[in-house]
Motif scaffolding. Structure first.
Motif, mmCIF file in Angstrom:
data_model
loop_
_atom_site.group_PDB
_atom_site.id
_atom_site.type_symbol
_atom_site.label_atom_id
_atom_site.label_comp_id
_atom_site.label_asym_id
_atom_site.label_seq_id
_atom_site.Cartn_x
_atom_site.Cartn_y
_atom_site.Cartn_z
ATOM 1 N N LYS A 165 -0.221 58.946 49.454
ATOM 2 C CA LYS A 165 0.398 59.899 50.495
ATOM 3 C C LYS A 165 -0.590 60.735 50.909
ATOM 4 C CE LYS A 165 4.902 59.958 47.968
ATOM 5 N NZ LYS A 165 5.974 60.778 47.406
ATOM 6 N N ASP A 166 -0.338 60.654 52.446
ATOM 7 C CA ASP A 166 -1.463 61.682 52.970
ATOM 8 C C ASP A 166 -1.200 63.041 53.075
ATOM 9 O OD1 ASP A 166 0.709 61.778 54.973
ATOM 10 O OD2 ASP A 166 -0.229 60.449 56.457
ATOM 11 N N GLU A 167 -1.832 63.923 53.945
ATOM 12 C CA GLU A 167 -1.273 65.413 54.039
ATOM 13 C C GLU A 167 0.101 65.623 54.320
ATOM 14 O OE1 GLU A 167 -3.650 64.337 57.886
ATOM 15 O OE2 GLU A 167 -3.574 63.584 55.616
ATOM 16 N N ASN A 168 0.715 64.707 55.126
ATOM 17 C CA ASN A 168 2.004 65.016 55.582
ATOM 18 C C ASN A 168 2.983 64.214 54.683
ATOM 19 O OD1 ASN A 168 1.324 66.328 57.972
ATOM 20 N ND2 ASN A 168 0.825 64.249 58.733
ATOM 21 N N ALA A 188 3.174 61.143 53.964
ATOM 22 C CA ALA A 188 3.508 59.815 54.514
ATOM 23 C C ALA A 188 2.828 58.873 53.508
ATOM 24 C CB ALA A 188 3.420 59.814 55.941
#
Length: 208
Positions: free
Chosen positions: A15-18, A20
């Motif tokens: 999961k990235d910073e958003n 997602a």
């Protein structure tokens, strides 16, 4: 880079910073012979140069012929080389017409596990000098010529504290019998060339 070829197939995500879910991007890194040698040197050296463990040394023993123009000295050095080689020990003879100090410094720089000194003065005093690279100079032994090979090879204590191993086994790689080691002087340093029918590895050590 392997990209996302396998992470996509196995749905490997993070999961990235958003928050997602994103496929991981794969990289590839191999630990080859050159990196292994670099790691050995990093862990086993002193101010004078490399201290090769016998298990990976290009040559286990260096015979320093201090008087190559003296027939008796050269004969002793050559005979000792043949006897040690016959016992399965990797040997190189330094018969350059150079000062003893230069030869000793080069041997320390290269890091041969065992140094054997054969010279007219030493023979007149009763034998040859035997010294491990990882021992202090005070540990140098004077060994009668007739006992020199056995003293170096005694139970593997001089050539390998864990016991003698063949050259191919010591490298832990399935090298064939065509493997050769070549050591040449290179300006102020030393050029190692490990050569096999599949590849060549060159390692240059420069004195400073």
């Amino acid at each position: 880079k392997l990209g996302t070829k396998y992470t996509k197939a196995f749905n490997t995500v993070y999961k990235d910073e958003n928050a997602a879910e994103t496929l991981c991007v794969m990289g590839c890194y191999g630990v080859g012979v050159t990196r292994t040698l670099q790691a050995v040197i990093e862990q086993s050296h002193d101010k004078d140069g490399i201290i090769w463990p016998s298990s990976v040394a290009p040559y286990q023993v260096v015979i320093e012929n201090l008087d190559p123009s003296v027939e008796e000295v050269t004969k002793v050095a050559d005979d000792l080389e043949k006897e040690l080689s016959g016992r399965g020990i990797d040997v190189i003879v330094d018969d350059r017409e150079d000062r003893p100090g230069v030869k000793f410094k080069d041997a320390d720089l290269i890091g041969f596990p065992v140094r054997v000194v054969v010279g007219a003065k030493g023979l007149a005093n009763g034998g040859v000098e035997v010294k491990r690279r990882d021992e202090d100079k005070s540990k140098t032994r004077i060994v009668p010529v007739a006992e020199a090979a056995s003293a170096i090879d005694e139970n593997g204590s001089y050539t390998n504290k864990e016991g003698k191993l063949s050259f191919s086994t010591r490298f832990h790689i399935a090298f064939d019998s065509g493997f050769q080691g070549l050591v040449n002087r290179y300006k102020r340093g030393v050029l190692f060339m490990f050569k096999n029918k599949w590849f060549s590895v060159i390692l240059v050590i420069v004195a400073t």
